[in-house]
Design a protein around this motif. Structure first.
Motif, mmCIF file in Angstrom:
data_model
loop_
_atom_site.group_PDB
_atom_site.id
_atom_site.type_symbol
_atom_site.label_atom_id
_atom_site.label_comp_id
_atom_site.label_asym_id
_atom_site.label_seq_id
_atom_site.Cartn_x
_atom_site.Cartn_y
_atom_site.Cartn_z
ATOM 1 N N ASP A 47 0.823 -1.216 0.000
ATOM 2 C CA ASP A 47 0.000 0.000 0.000
ATOM 3 C C ASP A 47 0.855 1.264 0.000
ATOM 4 O O ASP A 47 0.368 2.344 -0.306
ATOM 5 N N ILE A 48 2.133 1.119 0.380
ATOM 6 C CA ILE A 48 3.058 2.253 0.419
ATOM 7 C C ILE A 48 3.998 2.152 -0.783
ATOM 8 O O ILE A 48 4.451 1.051 -1.119
ATOM 9 N N PRO A 49 4.298 3.247 -1.457
ATOM 10 C CA PRO A 49 5.235 3.180 -2.590
ATOM 11 C C PRO A 49 6.588 2.590 -2.164
ATOM 12 O O PRO A 49 7.153 2.993 -1.147
ATOM 13 N N VAL A 50 7.065 1.641 -2.948
ATOM 14 C CA VAL A 50 8.333 0.971 -2.660
ATOM 15 C C VAL A 50 9.232 1.117 -3.879
ATOM 16 O O VAL A 50 8.824 0.802 -4.998
ATOM 17 N N ARG A 51 10.447 1.582 -3.640
ATOM 18 C CA ARG A 51 11.432 1.726 -4.710
ATOM 19 C C ARG A 51 12.462 0.605 -4.573
ATOM 20 O O ARG A 51 13.066 0.443 -3.508
ATOM 21 N N ALA A 90 5.198 2.442 10.859
ATOM 22 C CA ALA A 90 6.085 3.590 10.627
ATOM 23 C C ALA A 90 5.380 4.809 10.048
ATOM 24 O O ALA A 90 5.942 5.902 10.075
ATOM 25 N N ALA A 91 4.155 4.626 9.504
ATOM 26 C CA ALA A 91 3.476 5.727 8.814
ATOM 27 C C ALA A 91 4.377 6.332 7.745
ATOM 28 O O ALA A 91 4.460 7.553 7.576
ATOM 29 N N ALA A 92 5.071 5.457 7.013
ATOM 30 C CA ALA A 92 6.023 5.909 6.004
ATOM 31 C C ALA A 92 5.306 6.282 4.712
ATOM 32 O O ALA A 92 4.225 5.770 4.405
ATOM 33 N N LYS A 93 5.931 7.168 3.950
ATOM 34 C CA LYS A 93 5.404 7.563 2.653
ATOM 35 C C LYS A 93 6.197 6.954 1.500
ATOM 36 O O LYS A 93 5.710 6.907 0.377
ATOM 37 N N LEU A 94 7.419 6.504 1.780
ATOM 38 C CA LEU A 94 8.248 5.882 0.752
ATOM 39 C C LEU A 94 9.205 4.900 1.418
ATOM 40 O O LEU A 94 9.801 5.197 2.448
ATOM 41 N N ILE A 95 9.336 3.724 0.821
ATOM 42 C CA ILE A 95 10.257 2.705 1.298
ATOM 43 C C ILE A 95 11.236 2.396 0.164
ATOM 44 O O ILE A 95 10.824 2.218 -0.985
#
Length: 387
Positions: A283-287, A319-324
């Motif tokens: 669900d979170i953008p992953v690079r 983590a409430a992260a926006k990018l991983i």
């Protein structure tokens, strides 16, 4: 921190090596005096037996102190591979090392002596040029010869430092028996940790099956039972449609559990392809940055997969992260997996999930590091040998 990994002097290497060799000349002088005194003490103890034990104890005590001094010199100037500490009692091996240390000490004194002679000659040539008693062509020849000799001298100092380090590794390092015992302890610990990790993973799978999939299958059975007993065709069709949706969700959950046991996708593709599939489902953008020239062994690939998935799951949940960012690269015979997110941080390395990952990594002689200060970001780094 491991003593062998303590940071060395902040001086650049071009300054550390000559300073370390010069310090080695001074310590070699002290060691020569010690060995002379020790030889006299041993000779006297041979004539006076009652003094033998005290003489030997004093020799070994002072030898241990000189060896500690050498360890600090080596760790501070020449190499980080020799720990400043070391075994508390090494006995006459310390005396043997101090005797062997006289060789690089003598060679270092010779090299610096020649350098001092070269400096004196350079001053004489410069004075002759300033006074006009030396022709420019002759001065140029002297400069070329002096520069060549200086390069030879610099190489000699570097070679003496390498010899000093090699002697330390050979004579101060743990013996083959001690190294074997250390390795046996590591393997025993790794085996126990693997058993604990497998047991924790089994309990986790059982919990997922009981709390998730089993409950969904029970609800699915109840829906089908209601549909079979219903006399209203439309009501029965709606219940069957709902049961079909629940069955699809149950299949998805079963696939998730199966992937936690073993990522079957690795049978058809490499780790980079599998991680991209995992990233697409996040669900979170992953690079993803996958930079491996050759595919690693299956156990290494599997452990890296589990580390990446656990790190992605933790980032998504807590983590409430926006990018991983997931990076996989090979460096100096080691495969490095780095998972970085821009979340709030605060991950606990002693938690059940990360502890299980650390055990998996340690089982393959690797190491796992988690850096997650409060406020973020979080970085999970796994390093595994690939050779």
């Amino acid at each position: 921190m491991n003593p062998a990994e303590r940071p060395r002097s902040a001086l650049p290497r071009v300054a550390r090596v000559p300073i370390g060799v010069a310090a080695g000349i001074l310590t070699a002088v002290g060691e020569l005096l010690f060995l002379v005194v020790a030889a006299v003490a041993v000779a006297v103890a041979a004539v006076v037996p009652p003094a033998r034990r005290r003489a030997h104890a004093a020799i070994l005590r002072y030898a241990a102190g000189l060896v500690r001094l050498e360890r600090r010199r080596l760790a501070g100037f020449l190499t980080a591979g020799v720990a400043p500490g070391g075994p508390a009692t090494r006995g006459w091996r310390d005396v043997g090392y101090l005797a062997a240390r006289l060789l690089p000490g003598a060679l270092g004194a010779l090299a610096y002596g020649l350098f001092a002679v070269g400096v004196v000659l350079a001053v004489i040539v410069l004075w002759a040029v300033l006074r006009g008693t030396l022709e420019p062509a002759d001065a140029l020849v002297q400069v070329v010869i002096g520069a060549a000799l200086l390069l030879v001298n610099v190489q000699a100092v570097a070679s003496i430092a390498a010899l000093d380090v090699r002697l330390a590794h050979r004579l101060l390092g743990a013996g083959s028996r001690a190294e074997l015992e250390r390795r046996v302890r590591e393997l025993t610990t790794s085996r126990a940790e693997v058993v604990a990790a497998v047991d924790a993973e089994r309990q986790r799978i059982e919990r997922d099956l009981h709390d998730g999939l089993q409950q969904r299958l029970v609800a699915l059975g109840m829906l089908l039972g209601r549909a079979r007993r219903s006399r209203d065709p439309e009501r029965a069709a709606a219940l069957i449609a709902q049961a079909h949706q629940d069955a699809q969700r149950a299949i998805g959950e079963l696939r998730e559990v199966a992937w936690r046991v073993y990522p079957s996708a690795l049978d058809d593709g490499d780790l980079g392809e599998v991680l991209r599939v995992v990233a697409d489902r996040s669900d979170i953008p992953v690079r993803i940055r996958y930079d491996l020239a050759t595919r690693p062994d299956r156990p290494v690939e599997t452990v890296l997969y589990f580390v990446a998935c656990e790190a992605l799951t933790n980032a998504a949940k807590h983590a409430a992260a926006k990018l991983i960012t997931v990076e996989v690269e090979s460096r100096a015979g080691t495969i490095r997996l780095r998972v970085h997110d821009d979340g709030v941080g605060g991950a606990d390395p002693t938690g059940a999930g990360l502890t299980g990952l650390a055990r998996r990594v340690a089982a393959l002689d690797g190491r796992l590091r988690v850096d997650s200060p409060p406020g973020g970001p979080t970085m999970v780094l796994a390093e595994l040998p690939c050779g």
